[in-house]
Design a protein around this motif. Sequence first.
Motif, short mmCIF file in Angstrom:
data_model
loop_
_atom_site.label_atom_id
_atom_site.label_comp_id
_atom_site.label_asym_id
_atom_site.label_seq_id
_atom_site.Cartn_x
_atom_site.Cartn_y
_atom_site.Cartn_z
N ALA A 76 -9.32 11.07 -12.30
CA ALA A 76 -8.11 10.19 -12.23
C ALA A 76 -7.19 10.50 -13.20
CB ALA A 76 -8.37 8.84 -12.13
N LYS A 134 -7.02 6.29 -6.11
CA LYS A 134 -8.02 6.44 -5.56
C LYS A 134 -7.87 6.29 -3.96
CE LYS A 134 -11.91 4.33 -6.49
NZ LYS A 134 -13.08 2.85 -6.39
N SER A 188 -19.33 8.94 -6.31
CA SER A 188 -18.11 8.39 -6.79
C SER A 188 -18.27 7.20 -7.87
CB SER A 188 -17.29 7.67 -5.57
OG SER A 188 -16.00 7.07 -6.12
N MET A 217 -16.20 12.08 -7.39
CA MET A 217 -14.83 11.29 -7.68
C MET A 217 -15.00 10.57 -9.01
SD MET A 217 -13.05 9.98 -4.22
CE MET A 217 -11.47 9.71 -4.94
N ASN A 264 -13.05 8.02 -10.94
CA ASN A 264 -11.95 7.20 -10.82
C ASN A 264 -11.69 6.34 -12.03
OD1 ASN A 264 -11.72 7.72 -7.89
ND2 ASN A 264 -13.66 6.60 -7.75
N ASP A 314 -16.31 4.34 -10.82
CA ASP A 314 -15.31 3.82 -11.55
C ASP A 314 -15.55 3.83 -12.95
OD1 ASP A 314 -14.15 3.21 -8.97
OD2 ASP A 314 -14.60 1.39 -9.12
#
Length: 370
Positions: A238, A189, A205, A175, A177, A207
């Motif tokens: 994202a 998310k 994951s 992921m 994000n 950010d």
Amino acid sequence: MRRIALSVAASAVTLSLAGCGVLDATGDSTSASPAKGNDITVGLLLPENAASIARYDKFDYPIIKSKVAELTAKQGKVTYANADADAAKQSRQMQKMIDDKVDAILLDAVDSHAIAGEVKKAKDAGIPVIAYDRLAEGPITAYVSFDNELVGEVQARTLLEGLGPNAGSTTKIVMINGSPTDPNAKQFKEGALSELTGKVTIAASYDTTDWKPENAQANMAKAISRVGAGNIAGVYSANDGMAGGIIKALKAAGVTSLPPVTGQDADLDAVQRVVAGDQYMTVYKPYPDEAEAAAQMAVARLQGKDIQFDALTEDKVDSPTTKNIPAHLVQVTALTRKTIKDTVIVDGIYTVGDICTPKFKAECNAIGLK
């Protein structure tokens, strides 16, 4: 809160009211008093330039500018500033608009928390602030955006489809994000996790600071080092700009058969990557609907057209600082190779010629995009 049915109903009511000729009526609310005429100035603050998110300069600003002019017999104007993903710069831009005494501000915040002080200053100066696309903190007058949790759900559901029927709880995905300062990223998310949890393994994951493609590329390189390129079955990205960086990282690691990668915004580059098979999907968000609704809300508020304003804002949302903010939420659609015609082409966002340049002609022909 997500009340999509009410958003659709609000649009229908607006059209109905327009047909009956009552949109110029003014209710007894004092929130927009004294009502202004057509000679108004709407400030528009957008968060990122085309290098990070192409849609803002290409779609949002021109549509809002055109709609404000249309609603005000070409007397109203839009003052525009782009923050280039710099929260401090946006704060200065908003303060200048307050000092210049614009009549209303449409704010797409770089940092929803950091801008709260300027939102309060605007309110104290009698300038309504409509949060646009991202829900800023502070005394916001209204909010217009897409259903952000639904965006994440659509991305995740389509990613699961791309993984195929043999995917299961041991299937590893990564992921990537959005920015931690963007409240939308948190909602994307959360929506994605509501679909992915228990169905796949989230092996890594991250950010991504400022939504920057180069930061996403660096994060993906970390994930590849940690998980192993051959063990990554899919990537939740994202947005589209980051998807481009992610795909570069995968190719740099020697991956020739790319796993399904998600996106969002239906940038032209991303649609072409979908055509080519490099990117599995993107989320198409009908920008004209969002941008035109924002312009309508700003003009209606300033001109005291409370019936129109209320019809446009029958949804309600909460921010960390303000409850029951009047809102208008717009639905979204998954764009894959199968749905290009039914989304960006039908809505006139791109033509077949825009997408099917000579580089992509063969792939376009293969999927019947002519």
